[in-house]
Design an enzyme around this catalytic site. Structure first.
Site, PDB file in Angstrom:
ATOM      1  CD  GLU A 172      -2.884  -1.181   2.368  1.00 19.23           C
ATOM      2  OE1 GLU A 172      -2.679  -0.412   3.325  1.00 19.23           O
ATOM      3  OE2 GLU A 172      -3.869  -1.927   2.305  1.00 19.23           O
ATOM      4  CD  GLU A 358      -3.507  -5.855   4.047  1.00 25.96           C
ATOM      5  OE1 GLU A 358      -4.356  -5.038   4.476  1.00 25.96           O
ATOM      6  OE2 GLU A 358      -2.284  -5.670   4.123  1.00 25.96           O
TER       7      GLU A 358
END
Ligand code: PNW
Length: 465
Positions: A172, A358
């Site tokens: 991320e 995720e």
């Protein structure tokens, strides 16, 4: 449970990966052991008011010592892959130092432990725990940090590459850049948008520079990165809201995807950024466009955007959806948004493969009078999102695996230990692990048992090998 009846493991290909995910700072603890030095998160947590409950990751789940038990749980779930991250400050203790043998040995043991249990190791190199000594030299705002990252990637892929074939360079980059350097709610706590945009460039550059190095060390490696991506919609039919949503999508999603897929930074966003645009050197965009073997997609929530002059550098603003379901974090639950997001990525970028690296939810879990944690809401969240993944695959998306976030309750960054994302409850005082209903559900789903059968007791041992 009626919801679960519609979903079976056999709906997915037999080689689909079923995993769980964690990250080093959130679970390992042992912050002062094994030659580890401070990361930016250790320092950030020391500043008053940064972490909701005043906690930090110095103990967390003490996974550094409890890892065999934790991997046993992952094995007994019936999962076949496990995503973890490597703590950079366990490996390099000062600028230019030789790799720390104790740090290398820890991850070597951990990887061996995965392989012994039939878990395919997926290593993330950077899940936000930059060594503090690099921050002292300017952190990701400095181009040199990208080169330091390449050295870290080189050492780790040489050391583990005989056993680890799946490498995620960054987790991320949006969070590293924006939460860490624009909003300042994550380490290193900087609040400067221009800095954040430059940081973002160096993070993406470091991905591009590290990828060929990993491949040179591990010829059969699969290399990619994990992006948090969000379906974006406009608050109204007004053209200015549409334009605002498009621009926001540009900064949230396309700013990361376009360079990775060889298109450079999106022109509309670059123009809107004006003086905030990053400094880019010759060759950077080519480096960032290195081909990836897979795209990791972290999916949590959608966003609705309206035009709002002056509200942000791009004159956009988030609008609160009304009448929607939310997790305890306030994040909107939108499994159909996950399907449309995956379809859009497939259509616009044609990744070789996508993995959900995720997906998960936080709820206010508690241990009931029977000693059980009945997190029906999390179980239903997971079922609905797996149905969404199945639908995306039916629509042609190349999704090859799913890592749920997270195996364990852990140190949830700015929320500290006050937000639980695990399918396994962690009593942070005793370090006792208590698998939640969702863990038993995942196990039963993966074993292809009839997951509607409540006859299976929640307390059926999950840990006994
Ligand atoms: C991810 N957002 O963080 C991280 O990869 C995990 O370490 C973390 O525990 C998990 O999600 C839950 O928070 C995100 O605002 C944080 O878009 C914020 C956002 C997305 C992901």
């Amino acid at each position: 449970a009626a919801l679960g009846l519609q979903l079976r493991r056999t709906d997915f290909n037999s080689d689909f990966l079923w995993g769980t995910a964690t990250s080093a700072y959130q679970i390992e603890g042992a912050a002062a052991e094994g030659g580890r030095v401070a990361s930016i998160w250790d320092s950030f947590c020391e500043q008053p008011g940064t972490i909701r409950d005043g906690s930090n990751g110095s103990m967390a789940c003490d996974h550094y010592h409890h890892w065999p038990e934790d991997l046993d749980i992952a094995q007994n779930l019936g999962s076949n892959a496990y995503r973890f991250s490597i703590s950079w400050p366990r490996i390099f203790s000062s600028p230019g130092s030789a790799p720390n043998p104790e740090g290398l040995a820890f991850y070597s043991r951990l990887v061996d432990g995965m392989l012994e249990r039939g878990l395919q190791p997926w290593a993330t190199l950077y899940h936000w725990d930059l060594p503090q000594y690099l921050q002292d030299q300017g952190g990701w705002l400095q181009r040199d940090t990208a080169h330091a990252f390449v050295e870290f990637a080189d050492v780790m892929s040489k050391h583990l590459g005989d056993r680890v074939k799946h490498w995620i360079t960054h987790n991320e980059p949006w969070c590293t850049a924006m939460l860490g350097h624009a909003d300042g709610i994550h380490a290193p706590g900087i609040k400067d948008f221009k800095t954040a945009i430059q940081v973002c460039h160096h993070v993406l550059l470091s991905h591009g520079l590290a990828t060929p190095v990993i491949r040179a060390n591990v010829p059969d490696a699969r290399v990619g990165l994990a992006l948090n991506l969000h379906p974006i919609s406009a608050a109204s039919d007004k053209p200015e809201d549409f334009a605002a949503a498009r621009l926001h999508d540009g900064l949230r999603n396309r700013w990361y995807l376009d360079p990775l897929y060889g298109r450079g930074y999106p022109q509309d966003v670059w123009q809107a950024l004006g003086a905030y645009a990053p400094t880019v050197q010759d060759g950077d965009m080519q480096a960032m466009a290195v081909s990836t073997d897979f795209l990791g997609v972290n999916f949590y929530f959608p966003e609705i955007i309206e035009h709002a002059p002056g509200a942000s550098p791009l004159n956009t603003r988030l609008v609160e959806a009304v009448g929607v379901e939310r997790t305890a974090f306030g994040w909107e639950i939108a499994p159909e948004g996950m399907t449309s997001l995956l379809k859009r990525i497939q259509d616009d970028y044609q990744p070789h493969a996508m993995y959900i690296t995720e997906n998960g939810a936080t709820y206010d879990d508690h241990i009931d009078a029977n000693g059980e944690v009945r997190d029906e809401l999390r179980r239903d969240y997971l079922i609905r999102h797996l149905l969404a993944v199945r639908e995306a695959i039916r629509l042609g998306c190349q999704v090859k695996g799913y890592f749920l976030w997270s195996l364990l309750d852990n140190f949830e960054w700015a929320e500290g230990c006050s937000r639980r994302f695990g399918i396994v409850y962690v009593d942070f005082a005793t370090q006792e692990r208590i698998p939640k209903l969702s863990a038993y559900w995942y196990r039963d789903f993966l074993s292809q048992a009839d997951i509607s059968a409540e006859s299976r007791s929640l307390t059926t041992p999950l840990r006994a090998s």
